[in-house]
Design a protein around this motif. Sequence first.
Motif, short mmCIF file in Angstrom:
data_model
loop_
_atom_site.label_atom_id
_atom_site.label_comp_id
_atom_site.label_asym_id
_atom_site.label_seq_id
_atom_site.Cartn_x
_atom_site.Cartn_y
_atom_site.Cartn_z
N ARG A 229 0.86 -1.20 0.00
CA ARG A 229 0.00 0.00 0.00
C ARG A 229 0.89 1.25 0.00
O ARG A 229 1.86 1.32 0.76
CB ARG A 229 -0.86 -0.06 1.27
N PHE A 230 0.56 2.21 -0.85
CA PHE A 230 1.28 3.49 -0.89
C PHE A 230 0.60 4.43 0.10
O PHE A 230 -0.53 4.87 -0.11
CB PHE A 230 1.24 4.07 -2.32
N MET A 231 1.29 4.71 1.20
CA MET A 231 0.62 5.43 2.30
C MET A 231 0.19 6.87 2.01
O MET A 231 -0.89 7.27 2.42
CB MET A 231 1.52 5.39 3.54
N PRO A 232 1.03 7.68 1.31
CA PRO A 232 0.68 9.10 1.19
C PRO A 232 -0.63 9.41 0.47
O PRO A 232 -1.09 10.55 0.50
CB PRO A 232 1.87 9.71 0.43
N THR A 233 -1.27 8.41 -0.17
CA THR A 233 -2.55 8.71 -0.82
C THR A 233 -3.73 8.14 -0.03
O THR A 233 -4.88 8.27 -0.45
CB THR A 233 -2.58 8.12 -2.24
N GLN A 234 -3.46 7.53 1.14
CA GLN A 234 -4.55 6.91 1.92
C GLN A 234 -5.35 7.97 2.69
O GLN A 234 -4.78 8.96 3.15
CB GLN A 234 -3.98 5.89 2.92
N PRO A 235 -6.66 7.72 2.86
CA PRO A 235 -7.46 8.66 3.66
C PRO A 235 -6.92 8.83 5.09
O PRO A 235 -6.99 9.91 5.66
CB PRO A 235 -8.86 8.04 3.68
N GLU A 236 -6.34 7.75 5.65
CA GLU A 236 -5.77 7.85 7.01
C GLU A 236 -4.59 8.82 7.05
O GLU A 236 -4.38 9.52 8.03
CB GLU A 236 -5.27 6.47 7.51
#
Length: 493
Positions: free
Chosen positions: A239-246
């Motif tokens: 998962r690529f974190m910087p685009t997650q809603p969290e």
Amino acid sequence: SSSSSQPSEAAEQAQFPISKEPIKLNIFAGQTATTNPNWNDVKLFNEYEKMTNIDIEWQMVPWAALTEKRNLTLASGDYPDAFHTARLTSQDLTMYGAQGVFVPLNDLIEQHAPNFKKLLDQYPDVRKGLTMPDGNIYSFPTFYDPEFPSVVIGAKMWLKKTWLDQLGLAEPQTTEEFYNYLKAVKNTDLNGNGQADEIPYAGRGVGPLIDYLKGAWGLGNRGTTNPFIDLDPDTGKVRFMPTQPEFKEMLEYIHKLYSEKLLNQDIFTVSSSEYYAQGSTGVFGSSLVTSMSTTMDQNDYIGSPVLAGPHGDRIHSYTKSPLVHVGSFAITSKNPYPVETVKWIDYFYGDEGIKMFFMGFEGDTYEEKADGSVAYTDKILKDPDGSTFEQAVAKYLTWPGGSYPSIVSSKYFQGAESLPESIEATDKVVPYLPEEVWPVFNLTAEESEQMATLLGDIKAYEEEMEAKFIMGSLPFTEWDSYVERYNKIGLEK
């Protein structure tokens, strides 16, 4: 050496001298700001020369010029017999290994490095992390003993205990309670000097704070060695974190801290010397560093609990892989003595060599206590020149500054991470460590090339946008177009 997988001390010792005839080697060494500036003149290597009959001509390269000088040296074809403390990357090892610049070490380790072989057998992940896509190992690493989690974690979140007590607050357990503590620090003249000079959270750059807070939003569940990716628990995919809603929610939280002046407003620009100087006046309510006592001489800070986020997530995301640097030592094709060089370096992965590397010499720089533990002598601890601890150590040894080929263990490493407050701070967070920490991934030469361009662009964009969201120059209503732009840069690839 003995053929069993655990060499006896006698077997380790029997290897000296490594060569009957004197040998000379030319080694390139990365020189950090805190290490001894000239290893040709340092007791550690002068004594080791007498033991081994191998004389090293050290070519010292200051840290600021390291990457450039290393790349030039490798590209020129006029390179030394070995590289030490030079932070060679997986890409360097893959590329120059394929060109025959670095010597494959698989068989050499098997036959001539009993200490290091034992480590690889004990930790298969290390063998995996050091093996490049062509199946070869080209380097010896910096390895942090997983039984010593304080050093694997590194920096801790420190809270000023005297201020918590003054405010009558318990240690914050959630991001909300942490916010309330920072707010109280800002609004109270805790040091009683009539000025609002208290800084609730102080940092140098926002990266560490992000890596630390991710886990409160369920991100960073594979540690921080690969800063942008973790494992999506729902899909089991990367998962690529910087685009997650969290990630958006976390940035909104940090933006709130910034806009309410609960973070130092120069967090993006402050130099390390300014930051340490300010911290040594005792005005930080909290900060993320290895140690407040060794870096800023502050002794009233305690480690923070791992914070639970708004949805109940609680992961200590700010954790590195124990395989800290893959390329801390590598042997080149110019080296006429690869077998002797492997034996020379292997000593620093065995008990005696680790002790000598970190503690020095019994009766001079350290004493052995009745219980078998070791302690530095007053020569180091109470240096008459008024040097700091690391400066005193650096007169005799070369470990200050890190990135060296050896193993950091609690038995012989007595830097900041081994202090009682660091161990206590670690014990609080251990239950929340990620179940697995990903090391650096080793890519093929072709993948590396593609990744270098893509990751460069993605990293630059991510850092620029992150700063804009936090400082408020980019409103969060722009989030969707921010996410969209990644796909244009080539996130899918």
